[in-house]
Every structure is written in structure tokens, then in C-alpha cells.
Design an enzyme around this catalytic site. Sequence first.
Site, PDB file in Angstrom:
ATOM      1  N   ASP A 358       0.843  -1.191   0.000  1.00 22.97           N
ATOM      2  CA  ASP A 358       0.000   0.000   0.000  1.00 22.97           C
ATOM      3  C   ASP A 358       0.883   1.248   0.000  1.00 22.97           C
ATOM      4  OD1 ASP A 358      -2.684   1.465   0.675  1.00 22.97           O
ATOM      5  OD2 ASP A 358      -1.259   2.140   2.200  1.00 22.97           O
ATOM      6  N   GLY A 359       0.485   2.257  -0.768  1.00 18.12           N
ATOM      7  CA  GLY A 359       1.329   3.445  -0.921  1.00 18.12           C
ATOM      8  C   GLY A 359       1.607   4.168   0.375  1.00 18.12           C
ATOM      9  N   ASP A 376      -0.635   8.193  -8.043  1.00 16.88           N
ATOM     10  CA  ASP A 376      -1.542   7.758  -9.104  1.00 16.88           C
ATOM     11  C   ASP A 376      -2.359   6.577  -8.596  1.00 16.88           C
ATOM     12  OD1 ASP A 376      -2.804   7.573 -11.521  1.00 16.88           O
ATOM     13  OD2 ASP A 376      -1.164   6.572 -12.552  1.00 16.88           O
TER      14      ASP A 376
END
Length: 536
Positions: A358-359, A376
Site C-alpha cells: 500500500d502506498g 496515481d
Amino acid sequence: MPHLLKNKIYLYLTEFFAGMSVMAVELGASRLLAPYFSSSQIVWTIIIGTIMIAMALGNIYGGRTADRDPNPDRLYRRILIAAVWIAMIPVLGKYMILGISAVLIFTVNANYLIWAAFAACMVIFVFPLFLLGTVTPSLAKYTMDNLEDNAGIVGMLGAANTVGSIIGTFVPTFLTIPAVGTSISFLIFAGILLVLALLYFISVRKKPGLSIAAILLFLLSCVLGWRSNFAFWKQDLLYEGESIYNYLQVEETDDSVILSTNVLFGVQSIMRKDASLTGMYYDYAMAAPMMAGIAEKTADQKPFEMLILGMGTGTYGSQCAHYYPAMHIEGVEIDGKISRLAHEYFAMPEDMNVTTYDGRAYLNAVDKQYDVIMVDAYQDITIPFQMSSLEFFTMVRAHLKEDGVMVVNMNMRGDKEEGSITQYLSDTICAVFPSVWTADVRYSTNRELFAALKPGAMETFQRNVALCADPELRDMLMLVSSGLKTCEGGEHIMTDDRAPVELLGMRVIDDLIRDEISWVREIYDREGIQGVINSI
């Protein structure tokens, strides 16, 4: 009572498999609806709500019918019917969803996604889960011999249902859906219910005609419904499958390779076969390295680091590697299957480092700083709230170098700016970064946002564009420059505690749908449904 039920073990097994199947169908419902309506919190709320309605009504009906006629035949007949219905979902479900959507286009002016998803859930899933909702009260009637141990029996039934529900939650998510897809997952759990009911009817030697019909319908469903071709109107796809997170579809045209994760919400990623610019938002985002001074830094042999949160198939990373070869690129993509498709179909360089994570969690785990961070991670209405809040963008800022730049792809730009998701995101980012600009991507609903820690980023951008030796890239950057607007910010701030991204995105979706189908409604109003059919 039939011999099979006398020791009560079979009754507890019935409760166990009923609970397991309910949760499996619920998870399958989310995957069946996601390609058409997204997998947002709104859609999940509708799924859970309609299923709870079905279960509540089933509990009431099952209790009353068991009191009136305590015959196990009726319960296992309902389980048999539920099994056949669930098995038919992979065969007919996608057609029913599109049919419902087509009808609602002509009748609903607002909250289209809510009404369409709710109607699809009611038509497809409520009936079989209503039947499974009758299991618990019916079994309570059959298992109680006296009132002395009734609480213990109810507790055992509840435990069997709960344990089954736990297994029915984990098995589809981590095993059957990634391995064999949503359609076969429906068939697996329908088959379990079918066997459960058939064993009962074989033991009591009743309903042979019903049992044979159920078996034939199940086998027919297995033949017709084993493929997960959600976009059934498309042929010759390079790839179609599912991961833990997404439905995935890779399509090839004469000049491009395209990834879609939702069949009704357009392209998610694209690669030009001739390695040219795509004409999409990736090209606009190429301005971010220029704002961060890549030409000057690489000329001085300084390292230039980029992090892409939401790597996808690597289009942006590949473009940056092509036009800025001195740049070091890292990517984060939560869906590992997309990363594998990126190497197989989208020519993403093998040496490009992509972490499956997960970012935001990745930013929490590293202390490195970057020249450019690309966000993004927003996909149609499915916008992760944890990557749209004040706290998240503060974290991004902490991972940028002192002259670093963040670029955000916002893909829900509509005609109405006030109160839109893009306004909320812009205001939130402006509360964190001192200098923010936006540029609308032509012929799309995307908007690129650039946020810099230093106000001189725009002057740096202009100098670096002048130094650009590639004419195609320079023309693209000059187009971006002409469309850049300074963002002043406002009071629409999203936080971890309050980030209504789904509701904000749904407003834009409604506007976009109204614009897209306005011509259909005009024909319908003028010529009726036959006119619409003729025009299509």
C-alpha cells in the site's frame, strides 16, 4: 425425524455450510459488481445492507414456517433452490446487471450508481440469501428436544454459523477468487449447498425429480458459467482474470496495449507500441521532473530519485525511464498481479524496482527522500481515503527533498467545480504545500496537480523545458505549461477522520453519465425505445 438428522451433527453441518456460503456469496457479489459499479465503500454498503435485509426476512419466514410445519423437507428444499440460484449467477448475473443499468439510465437522474447497484443486488442476491436466512430458525426448531438445553443448542448453532462465516470470508478472498475467479467461486459454494441438500433427500428417499432437476441445472451452470468474462461483448483479449484486488483485462489494438480494471469506467493504463507519448495524463505528469530541476541536477551528476505510488503497468515509469534515462525510479503497487502483467504485456523494464505494498504504508516504512513523488492511486470512484487526506499529503511532503515536487493524477474532473472531489483534493494539498498548480488533460476527465516545496519550481520548469533536446517531449511540456493554473486553495480540507471521497466522486460520476447518455435520452424522448435500438 429422518435418521440422518437424529444425532444433530448434520444439522450443525447445515448451519456451518449455510454461514460459509452467505459470506462467500457476499464477497462474490462485490467482485461481480465491481467491474460495472466500482468497489467503493458505497457499493460495499449497498451489498451488506441488502444482504442483511435478505437475512432478516429469511429469519422471520424460517421461524414462522418451522413453527407452523416443522418438516425438514421444506428447509432442505429451500437450500436446494438457493444452490441452483447461486450457480446460475455466473451465467446470468452480468447480463442482468447491464439490463438493469440500461433501464435505470432512462429513469434515474441522480445517484445512478447507488440505484443501479442496489437494484442489481436486490434482483440477483436477495432471493438466495433470503432462503439461506431461513436456516438458523428452522434448525433451532429441529434440534431442540426440550427447554432445558435450548440456550446451549442456540449457542452451538450460532458458533457453527460463525465459524462457517469466517471460513467463507477467507477462502474466497485468499484462495478461490485469485486462483480460479469469481464465477468458479460461485459454483464451488453452490456445489457445497447442493451436495448438502442432496444428501438429505437421498437419505429420506424423497424429491427425486427435484434433485435431478437441480443437478442438471447445476451442471448446465458449470458448462456456461465457468469463465469470468465480465466484458462479454469483447473478443480476443490478451488476458482476462482476477487478483485479490481487481478484475483485470488486457486488450490489444493496432497501436496500443490497454489495461482495464473496470469494464464500464474506461482505460486504466496504456502502452503505445511505438514507445511514443500516449496523449494521456502520463504525458502531462512528465512536467514534474522538469519542475524538480532534473536537467540541471543530472548535468551536475547529482542523483535524481522518483517514487510512483500506484505503479500500475508502469506506463509513467517507462516513459520517464525513456525520456530521463539518468533518473532512478521506484514504484509501489498494491496489486502484485498487475505488476506481473506489466512485465508480460507492457514492456516494463525488468530492473525497475516495484514493491507490492500500500502506498501510504510504504511511506510509513521508509525514511528516504525523493525529487519527485507521483500519486496515481485514484481509480474511478474508488479513491482510497487514506491517500487523499491532509495527513497523507503531509507524509508525502516529508519524503520530498527541499526542492522536490509531488504530482497527483486526479481523474474525476467534472463540469461543476464547486464541491467536487478535485476541489477537495486541491484544497487539501494547498493546505500542505506552498506552491500548487493544476493542468487539465485534454479530451479526458483527468487533471494533473503539481505541488512544490519551493515557489521557484515554475521558473525551474521553464529553464528545463528550454534545455529539453527531444522535440516531441518539449512540445508536450510547452502544452502543459500553457495550461497550468495557480491553485490558491480553500476550506474543503479532507482528513483521516473525514474524507467523503466516495460521495464526492459519485456526484461527478452522475454528471459524466448524464453527459454521456444525453444523446440516448434525446432519441428515446423523440423516437422511443425502438429509436434507441436502431441508433445502436
